[in-house]
Design an enzyme around this catalytic site. Structure first.
Site, PDB file in Angstrom:
ATOM      1  N   CYS A  26       0.571  -1.217   0.357  1.00 20.81           N
ATOM      2  CA  CYS A  26      -0.072  -0.182   0.011  1.00 20.81           C
ATOM      3  C   CYS A  26       1.149   1.112   0.062  1.00 20.81           C
ATOM      4  O   CYS A  26       2.356   1.416   0.024  1.00 20.81           O
ATOM      5  CB  CYS A  26      -1.289  -0.163   1.149  1.00 20.81           C
ATOM      6  SG  CYS A  26      -0.040   0.240   2.758  1.00 20.81           S
ATOM      7  N   HIS A  55       5.808  -5.253   9.126  1.00 23.72           N
ATOM      8  CA  HIS A  55       5.890  -6.180   9.549  1.00 23.72           C
ATOM      9  C   HIS A  55       6.176  -7.284   8.421  1.00 23.72           C
ATOM     10  O   HIS A  55       5.130  -8.128   7.895  1.00 23.72           O
ATOM     11  CB  HIS A  55       4.422  -6.705  10.048  1.00 23.72           C
ATOM     12  CG  HIS A  55       3.872  -5.995  11.374  1.00 23.72           C
ATOM     13  ND1 HIS A  55       3.340  -5.850  12.362  1.00 23.72           N
ATOM     14  CD2 HIS A  55       5.485  -5.608  12.266  1.00 23.72           C
ATOM     15  CE1 HIS A  55       3.869  -5.193  13.409  1.00 23.72           C
ATOM     16  NE2 HIS A  55       4.941  -5.535  13.474  1.00 23.72           N
ATOM     17  N   GLU A 140       1.341  -0.148  16.465  1.00 21.89           N
ATOM     18  CA  GLU A 140      -0.169   1.055  16.226  1.00 21.89           C
ATOM     19  C   GLU A 140      -1.106   1.381  16.919  1.00 21.89           C
ATOM     20  O   GLU A 140      -0.881   2.235  17.998  1.00 21.89           O
ATOM     21  CB  GLU A 140      -0.454   0.143  14.856  1.00 21.89           C
ATOM     22  CG  GLU A 140      -1.752   1.753  14.684  1.00 21.89           C
ATOM     23  CD  GLU A 140      -2.524   1.005  13.224  1.00 21.89           C
ATOM     24  OE1 GLU A 140      -3.566   2.410  13.508  1.00 21.89           O
ATOM     25  OE2 GLU A 140      -2.404   0.666  12.381  1.00 21.89           O
ATOM     26  N   SER A 237       2.205  -9.550  10.901  1.00 22.07           N
ATOM     27  CA  SER A 237       1.256  -8.216  10.260  1.00 22.07           C
ATOM     28  C   SER A 237      -0.009  -8.796   9.622  1.00 22.07           C
ATOM     29  O   SER A 237      -1.252  -9.908   9.729  1.00 22.07           O
ATOM     30  CB  SER A 237       1.851  -8.560   8.284  1.00 22.07           C
ATOM     31  OG  SER A 237       0.962  -7.979   7.600  1.00 22.07           O
ATOM     32  N   ASN A 239      -3.046  -7.065   8.791  1.00 22.58           N
ATOM     33  CA  ASN A 239      -3.498  -6.758   7.732  1.00 22.58           C
ATOM     34  C   ASN A 239      -3.690  -8.507   6.985  1.00 22.58           C
ATOM     35  O   ASN A 239      -4.398  -8.473   6.419  1.00 22.58           O
ATOM     36  CB  ASN A 239      -3.541  -5.657   7.299  1.00 22.58           C
ATOM     37  CG  ASN A 239      -2.080  -5.805   6.228  1.00 22.58           C
ATOM     38  OD1 ASN A 239      -2.096  -6.403   5.025  1.00 22.58           O
ATOM     39  ND2 ASN A 239      -0.930  -5.418   6.925  1.00 22.58           N
TER      40      ASN A 239
END
Length: 323
Positions: A26, A55, A140, A237, A239
């Site tokens: 992204c 990650h 995060e 990770s 996501n």
């Protein structure tokens, strides 16, 4: 244990392969990696990076080879070398310490994570207690909670947590979300919070970052029509792990997370006629191509790219690297 199936080029069976669109990097990940690369070009090696820049094991190892040194905390960095903060964001205390030590530092926090930080500060300034929907210990979440004084934010991980949450006194409430969550899980948690606290604002589509949302929607389409979905991404990770869950919920018979093609157990494809392939937002495109090549070496593969959202977002690099 990885099982390598024998390759018989003359006896390969047909396999339909659907590639998710979008997939892989992204804009926030691309920016963060560029920041480390440009910093090494400008300042020379070593450049220190607090936590994994993103990650993904392959990305981290490649940057190590270029001269990046990854550390857990700022006190492992010398004063006279640049340091980069990871894409996940950092508590306010980290740049404050770097400034006090007169260090050169570059903040690679994804701008969409920074947006969550700004919103949390705005809610706090308005006197609200903030409910943060996210996973405990994720960098995060640590970074977002570290923007405000202790006690200003309550972390909610599940719908059960949302049921158990107690408003501190009579404080008005606001909420924020980790950007890499499952859209469906977040909606479920918000539904509980809205039922209990109707004054909370309605969720906005952009509460989960556009890239996470787009990749999950693409995987839902794969899950509806694939026997197996392979997601390329590292186990840490968030996501990427969510993509596996989304594929299974959407109807895929099986879904697996793999770092790269070498981790595929080819027995997973026994009886599979349609294979879906995608990658988390921190996985390089070359890993996807390697997996496609490995599939083509074993099957008469018809590779079809799914129609999906075309992403055109790009984020600017810090001025220190462009001046």
């Amino acid at each position: 244990m990885t099982v390598h199936a024998p390759i018989h080029p003359t006896a390969r069976r047909a396999l339909t392969v659907r590639l998710a669109t979008p997939r892989g990097f992204c804009a926030g990940v691309d920016r963060a990696i560029q920041i480390v690369e440009r910093a090494i070009e400008k300042f020379g090696a070593p450049v220190y990076v607090r936590h994994e820049i993103v990650h993904n094991r392959h990305v981290v190892e490649r940057l190590k080879g270029m001269g990046a040194v990854f550390v857990k905390e700022l006190d492992e960095c010398p004063d006279d070398r640049p340091v980069v903060f990871s894409a996940h964001g950092v508590p306010k205390s980290v740049p404050a310490t770097a400034r006090a030590r007169e260090m050169v530092y570059l903040d690679a926090t994804c701008p969409l994570v920074s947006k969550v930080h700004v919103e949390a500060e705005r809610h706090h300034a308005a006197g609200c207690h903030i409910i943060l929907i996210g996973h405990a210990g994720h960098p995060e979440v640590v970074g977002t909670m570290g923007q405000l004084p202790a006690g200003a934010i309550t972390l909610v991980e599940t719908a059960a947590d949302a049921e158990a949450f107690q408003r501190p006194g009579d404080a008005p409430l606001a909420y924020a979300t980790q950007t890499t969550l499952s859209v469906d899980d977040t909606s479920e948690i918000l539904a509980v919070l809205k039922r209990r606290f109707p004054e909370l604002p309605d969720p906005h589509k952009e509460d989960i970052c556009y890239a996470t949302t787009n990749r999950q929607e693409a995987v839902k389409r794969l899950g509806e029509g694939c026997d197996l979905v392979l997601v390329i991404g590292s186990a840490n990770s968030s996501n990427s792990v969510r993509l596996v869950e989304v594929a299974l919920r959407a109807g895929a018979r099986d879904a697996r997370l793999v770092d790269d093609a070498t981790q595929v157990d080819w027995s997973w494809l026994d009886g599979v006629t349609t294979l879906g392939i995608t990658a988390g937002a921190s996985a390089p495109e070359r890993l996807i191509q390697d997996l496609i090549d490995a599939v083509r070496a074993r099957f008469d593969a018809d590779v079809i790219e799914d129609a999906g959202e075309r992403e055109t977002v790009a984020f600017k690099l810090p001025r220190l690297l462009t001046a």
